[in-house]
Structure formats: C-alpha cells, structure tokens
Design an enzyme around this catalytic site. Structure first.
Site, mmCIF file in Angstrom:
data_model
loop_
_atom_site.group_PDB
_atom_site.id
_atom_site.type_symbol
_atom_site.label_atom_id
_atom_site.label_comp_id
_atom_site.label_asym_id
_atom_site.label_seq_id
_atom_site.Cartn_x
_atom_site.Cartn_y
_atom_site.Cartn_z
ATOM 1 N N ASP A 116 -0.174 -7.656 1.615
ATOM 2 C CA ASP A 116 0.305 -6.269 1.657
ATOM 3 C C ASP A 116 1.831 -6.269 1.708
ATOM 4 O O ASP A 116 2.451 -5.990 2.736
ATOM 5 C CB ASP A 116 -0.286 -5.546 2.859
ATOM 6 C CG ASP A 116 -0.017 -4.047 2.838
ATOM 7 O OD1 ASP A 116 0.439 -3.536 1.795
ATOM 8 O OD2 ASP A 116 -0.263 -3.386 3.870
ATOM 9 N N SER A 150 4.056 2.841 7.929
ATOM 10 C CA SER A 150 3.705 1.786 6.993
ATOM 11 C C SER A 150 4.942 1.312 6.240
ATOM 12 O O SER A 150 5.783 2.103 5.833
ATOM 13 C CB SER A 150 2.672 2.308 5.990
ATOM 14 O OG SER A 150 1.427 2.519 6.601
ATOM 15 N N HIS A 188 0.816 -1.221 0.000
ATOM 16 C CA HIS A 188 0.000 0.000 0.000
ATOM 17 C C HIS A 188 0.846 1.266 0.000
ATOM 18 O O HIS A 188 0.311 2.363 -0.195
ATOM 19 C CB HIS A 188 -1.011 -0.011 1.148
ATOM 20 C CG HIS A 188 -0.467 0.309 2.501
ATOM 21 N ND1 HIS A 188 -0.166 -0.654 3.442
ATOM 22 C CD2 HIS A 188 -0.186 1.500 3.088
ATOM 23 C CE1 HIS A 188 0.263 -0.068 4.549
ATOM 24 N NE2 HIS A 188 0.263 1.245 4.358
#
Length: 267
Positions: A115, A215, A69
């Site tokens: 992910d 992230s 992502h």
C-alpha cells in the site's frame, strides 16, 4: 473526510459494545491527538479534490509519498505548507492527474501489503521558501537509514477526525509507540493481513493505536540528534476506530526504498 470503501463484509454501524472490529482503511481519525504547532511538520501535504481526502509526505522537491489506496482520483491538488486544511494562504498548491502518480504494481486495492504510491509534481516545491516568522514552511523528509527492529517513539500527523467524529481545521499530532512487524503480528488477530513490510503503532489497552491519522500520512521517528525520518505511511487498521484496541498498520518505508528509487529514476 471521505469515507473509503473497505472490505465488502464491513458495514457502517454505530459504535457499541457489540461491534466487531474489522480490518479496513482508516476513517481519518487521530484518537486522543492534539493540535500541532504551525510549521511543525513542513513535509506533510494535503491531497484535495473539493476537500481534503488523504495526506502524503514530500520526499524531494518533485515527489510525494503516500498510500496506494489514496490514489483513486483522475485529478486532484497537492497542497503543501497547510496548517488549516481549508486555507490556501501561504501554501504551495500543485495540480496533478492520474498520469502523475505511481501505484505499486503488486497492490491489489484492498487491505494488505504494497500500500504505497508516488505522486510527481511537475512544478517543484520551493524547499527554500521562508515564512514571515523566519521558518521554512515546506521541507522534504528523508527515509530511515535502516529497517525498524523492536520499538521506538514516534509521532503521527494528520487532519483526521477526533474522538467526537469532528473534522478538525488545524493539523493534529499524536505521540505514539512504534513497534516492528514481529510485535505487531503478535498483537493482531491470527488471520490479519499484516506483512513483514509493515510497522505498527500500539499502546496496549487503549484506542490510541487504532486507525490513527489520515490515510497516506506520515509516521515519523527521530534520531538522537533530533533528525526526523519517515518511518511509515498510514495504511489500515481495525474499525470502528474509536473503540478498537488493535494496533494501527503502516507501510514501512524502509522496505520500499529500492522501489521508490527505481520508480523515480524511470519516471
């Protein structure tokens, strides 16, 4: 740090006692963390456009592992050896484009499994560079030799916002308790999208294990001889980060070692 778009049902709201926790991408927070020592995590990189937006980990001189992502820009920089996120002094900077990254083919763009992504740097990182103090500012980190079962101690690194919401200049760290999929599933709502290819961090009754770090950043564990392994990649958690007490969810690197090897070999 850039605020990622989360689920359509999620709206940005002030943290209050009535706020309902919702699954989404981390806001880039390291709750209750503290500054790492310079050079403590030589494998972490900062992904930057005009500013830092995600993190990643060097797994060899040409490849960085991060969250799928995070790979949303056509052009960006990979900055290694950074301690202060806005300083390029003594860093190794590589310019990359969307043609240099690989997103897992089964990733659907939202909260959930797969992910994971790879970034190729055409000019290899110098893993033999030495700082003025004699330390190695850039290094790679290996994947774990086996899948996590049960729980273990770990450390999370990132430039994520702290409890106050401020974006720290220096790299932050947090010691965490890493738990496997079985324990994580039991601690999350029954409708969560946690998968067998996830590991989590969790300290019951605290916010330490929720939405921690940037992230794509590294969750590491150490063996009895002190060797560090990249156990997880910061993926998602329940927001708002500063108040939820659910586990944080990471992509388990051990579950994708074959995928990583295949993609690197074919690139």
């Amino acid at each position: 740090m850039k605020q990622f778009v989360v689920l359509l049902a999620l709206t940005v709201a002030a943290v209050s006692a009535n706020t309902i926790a919702m699954p989404g991408f981390p806001e880039g927070r390291i709750i209750n963390g503290h500054e790492a020592q310079a050079g403590e995590a030589p494998y972490i990189v900062s992904l930057q456009t005009s500013s830092h937006f995600c993190a990643g980990s060097i797994i060899n001189e040409n490849w960085v592992l991060t969250a799928a992502h995070c790979l949303i820009y056509n052009s960006y920089q990979v900055v290694a050896a950074a301690h202060a996120r806005s300083s390029k002094e003594d860093t190794q900077v590589r310019q990359v484009t969307s043609g240099d990254h690989i997103v897992h083919e089964n990733y659907d763009g939202g909260v959930g499994p797969y992910d994971i992504g790879l970034i190729y740097v055409a000019t290899p990182f110098d893993l033999n560079a030495v700082s003025r103090d004699g330390s190695a500012p850039v290094a790679s980190i290996p994947l774990p030799p086996k899948k996590l079962e049960g729980s273990t101690d770990g450390t999370l690194y990132g430039w994520g916002r702290d409890n106050s919401g401020a974006l720290p200049e220096k790299l932050q760290k947090l010691d965490v308790d890493i738990i496997d999929y079985v324990q994580c599933k039991a601690a999350l709502p029954s409708n969560s999208k946690v998968a067998e290819s996830n590991v989590c961090t969790y300290t019951a009754g605290t916010t330490d294990g929720a939405c921690n770090g940037d992230s794509g950043g590294p969750l590491i564990s150490r063996s009895s001889d002190g060797s560090a392994y990249l156990v997880g990649i910061v993926s998602w958690g329940y927001t708002p980060c500063a108040s939820t007490k659910y586990p944080s969810v990471y992509t388990s690197t051990a579950d994708y070692d074959a995928w990583i090897a295949e993609k690197i070999a074919k690139f």
